[in-house]
Design a protein around this motif. Structure first.
Motif, PDB file in Angstrom:
ATOM      1  N   LEU A 184       0.936  -1.235   0.023  1.00  0.00           N
ATOM      2  CA  LEU A 184       0.238   0.008   0.044  1.00  0.00           C
ATOM      3  C   LEU A 184       0.858   1.219  -0.043  1.00  0.00           C
ATOM      4  N   CYS A 185       0.257   2.054  -0.648  1.00  0.00           N
ATOM      5  CA  CYS A 185       0.707   3.620  -0.644  1.00  0.00           C
ATOM      6  C   CYS A 185      -0.417   4.331   0.285  1.00  0.00           C
ATOM      7  N   SER A 186       0.079   4.903   1.105  1.00  0.00           N
ATOM      8  CA  SER A 186      -1.240   5.573   1.871  1.00  0.00           C
ATOM      9  C   SER A 186      -0.715   6.993   1.853  1.00  0.00           C
ATOM     10  N   GLN A 187       0.478   7.481   1.424  1.00  0.00           N
ATOM     11  CA  GLN A 187       0.674   8.984   1.087  1.00  0.00           C
ATOM     12  C   GLN A 187       1.927   8.942   0.028  1.00  0.00           C
ATOM     13  N   PHE A 188       2.008  10.183  -0.575  1.00  0.00           N
ATOM     14  CA  PHE A 188       2.961   9.977  -1.429  1.00  0.00           C
ATOM     15  C   PHE A 188       4.302   9.768  -0.965  1.00  0.00           C
ATOM     16  N   CYS A 189       5.316   8.990  -1.577  1.00  0.00           N
ATOM     17  CA  CYS A 189       6.342   8.435  -1.007  1.00  0.00           C
ATOM     18  C   CYS A 189       7.260   7.761  -2.149  1.00  0.00           C
ATOM     19  N   GLN A 190       8.446   7.270  -1.660  1.00  0.00           N
ATOM     20  CA  GLN A 190       9.341   6.608  -2.395  1.00  0.00           C
ATOM     21  C   GLN A 190       9.091   5.175  -2.283  1.00  0.00           C
ATOM     22  N   PRO A 191       9.456   4.318  -3.272  1.00  0.00           N
ATOM     23  CA  PRO A 191       9.318   2.876  -2.967  1.00  0.00           C
ATOM     24  C   PRO A 191       9.626   2.246  -1.870  1.00  0.00           C
TER      25      PRO A 191
ATOM     26  N   TYR B 138       2.085  11.776 -11.175  1.00  0.00           N
ATOM     27  CA  TYR B 138       1.580  11.188 -12.373  1.00  0.00           C
ATOM     28  C   TYR B 138      -0.038  11.915 -12.377  1.00  0.00           C
ATOM     29  N   GLN B 139      -0.268  12.108 -13.507  1.00  0.00           N
ATOM     30  CA  GLN B 139      -1.614  12.718 -13.834  1.00  0.00           C
ATOM     31  C   GLN B 139      -2.653  11.997 -13.066  1.00  0.00           C
ATOM     32  N   MET B 140      -2.652  10.726 -12.785  1.00  0.00           N
ATOM     33  CA  MET B 140      -3.669  10.082 -12.262  1.00  0.00           C
ATOM     34  C   MET B 140      -3.141   9.701 -10.711  1.00  0.00           C
ATOM     35  N   LYS B 141      -4.046  10.244  -9.906  1.00  0.00           N
ATOM     36  CA  LYS B 141      -3.892  10.196  -8.495  1.00  0.00           C
ATOM     37  C   LYS B 141      -5.185   9.450  -7.623  1.00  0.00           C
ATOM     38  N   PRO B 142      -4.839   8.098  -7.594  1.00  0.00           N
ATOM     39  CA  PRO B 142      -5.967   7.157  -6.977  1.00  0.00           C
ATOM     40  C   PRO B 142      -5.912   7.784  -5.648  1.00  0.00           C
ATOM     41  N   PRO B 143      -7.182   7.478  -4.707  1.00  0.00           N
ATOM     42  CA  PRO B 143      -7.409   7.672  -3.468  1.00  0.00           C
ATOM     43  C   PRO B 143      -6.521   6.894  -2.447  1.00  0.00           C
ATOM     44  N   PHE B 144      -5.977   7.433  -1.458  1.00  0.00           N
ATOM     45  CA  PHE B 144      -5.308   6.692  -0.520  1.00  0.00           C
ATOM     46  C   PHE B 144      -6.170   5.626   0.158  1.00  0.00           C
ATOM     47  N   PRO B 145      -5.830   4.568   0.515  1.00  0.00           N
ATOM     48  CA  PRO B 145      -4.434   3.906   0.384  1.00  0.00           C
ATOM     49  C   PRO B 145      -4.794   3.350  -1.202  1.00  0.00           C
ATOM     50  N   PHE B 146      -3.508   2.951  -1.718  1.00  0.00           N
ATOM     51  CA  PHE B 146      -3.746   2.196  -3.133  1.00  0.00           C
ATOM     52  C   PHE B 146      -2.529   1.422  -3.320  1.00  0.00           C
ATOM     53  N   SER B 147      -2.714   0.395  -3.992  1.00  0.00           N
ATOM     54  CA  SER B 147      -1.573  -0.357  -4.564  1.00  0.00           C
ATOM     55  C   SER B 147      -0.904   0.143  -5.798  1.00  0.00           C
ATOM     56  N   PRO B 148       0.365   0.159  -6.028  1.00  0.00           N
ATOM     57  CA  PRO B 148       0.980   0.434  -7.478  1.00  0.00           C
ATOM     58  C   PRO B 148       0.623  -1.010  -8.297  1.00  0.00           C
ATOM     59  N   GLY B 149       0.731  -0.841  -9.416  1.00  0.00           N
ATOM     60  CA  GLY B 149       0.496  -1.905 -10.538  1.00  0.00           C
ATOM     61  C   GLY B 149      -0.517  -1.828 -11.311  1.00  0.00           C
ATOM     62  N   ALA B 150      -0.409  -1.702 -12.420  1.00  0.00           N
ATOM     63  CA  ALA B 150      -1.365  -1.399 -13.548  1.00  0.00           C
ATOM     64  C   ALA B 150      -1.846  -2.842 -14.267  1.00  0.00           C
ATOM     65  N   GLU B 151      -1.038  -3.834 -14.221  1.00  0.00           N
ATOM     66  CA  GLU B 151      -1.138  -4.972 -15.121  1.00  0.00           C
ATOM     67  C   GLU B 151      -1.039  -6.114 -14.042  1.00  0.00           C
ATOM     68  N   VAL B 152      -2.093  -7.164 -14.230  1.00  0.00           N
ATOM     69  CA  VAL B 152      -2.021  -8.221 -13.447  1.00  0.00           C
ATOM     70  C   VAL B 152      -2.257  -9.366 -14.316  1.00  0.00           C
ATOM     71  N   ALA B 153      -1.860 -10.611 -14.002  1.00  0.00           N
ATOM     72  CA  ALA B 153      -2.087 -11.954 -14.424  1.00  0.00           C
ATOM     73  C   ALA B 153      -2.391 -12.782 -13.328  1.00  0.00           C
ATOM     74  N   GLY B 154      -3.182 -13.873 -13.536  1.00  0.00           N
ATOM     75  CA  GLY B 154      -3.794 -14.682 -12.304  1.00  0.00           C
ATOM     76  C   GLY B 154      -4.596 -15.758 -12.931  1.00  0.00           C
ATOM     77  N   VAL B 155      -5.465 -16.209 -12.007  1.00  0.00           N
ATOM     78  CA  VAL B 155      -6.534 -17.049 -12.019  1.00  0.00           C
ATOM     79  C   VAL B 155      -7.751 -16.539 -11.540  1.00  0.00           C
ATOM     80  N   ILE B 156      -8.799 -16.920 -12.253  1.00  0.00           N
ATOM     81  CA  ILE B 156     -10.112 -16.496 -11.918  1.00  0.00           C
ATOM     82  C   ILE B 156     -10.577 -17.210 -10.673  1.00  0.00           C
TER      83      ILE B 156
END
Length: 130
Positions: A5-12, A51-69
């Motif tokens: 989670l990113c709960s405030q603007f921060c470094q990795p 970045y122009q997109m600023k999701p509400p806190f808290p959010f997780s980075p990662g825009a692409e996922v692969a997995g199993v339904i």
């Protein structure tokens, strides 16, 4: 379930591993048990507030996922539990599960591993449109 989670603007290094509620598939949605997530340049910018997109806190980075339904919501007929899939989610990919609209999820073949599949949409999709 666990999520980075990113709960405030921060470094990795300031991101935290936390427990969050399991998602539930609503109508027209499916829950993906994430096996791999891709992190791109904009994910780093997003957690820093650059970045122009600023999701509400808290959010997780990662825009692409692969997995199993894992489960599907009412009205979902093209996906079922156990299907191997990939999806672009904008953010919240760095977690164990995610609920997404079924229309945003694409099945992948058995011979495509999750690590490679997670990076297909943005990197290769962008290259195809360039």
């Amino acid at each position: 379930m666990k999520a980075i989670l990113c709960s405030q603007f921060c470094q990795p290094d300031d991101l935290v591993l936390a427990d969050v509620p399991d998602p539930v598939a609503g109508p027209g949605e499916a829950v993906i048990a994430i096996k791999a997530a891709a992190l791109n340049f904009f994910d780093i910018l997003m957690i820093q507030g650059k970045y122009q997109m600023k999701p509400p806190f808290p959010f997780s980075p990662g825009a692409e996922v692969a997995g199993v339904i894992e489960s599907v919501g009412e009205g979902v007929t093209d996906l079922k539990a156990g299907d191997r899939v990939v999806a672009s989610c904008g953010h919240n990919g760095a977690r164990q599960k995610i609920a997404l609209p079924a229309a945003a999820i694409v099945k992948i073949p058995d011979n495509l591993d999750f690590d490679r599949a997670a990076g297909i949409i943005i990197i290769y999709g962008t290259a195809l449109h360039a």
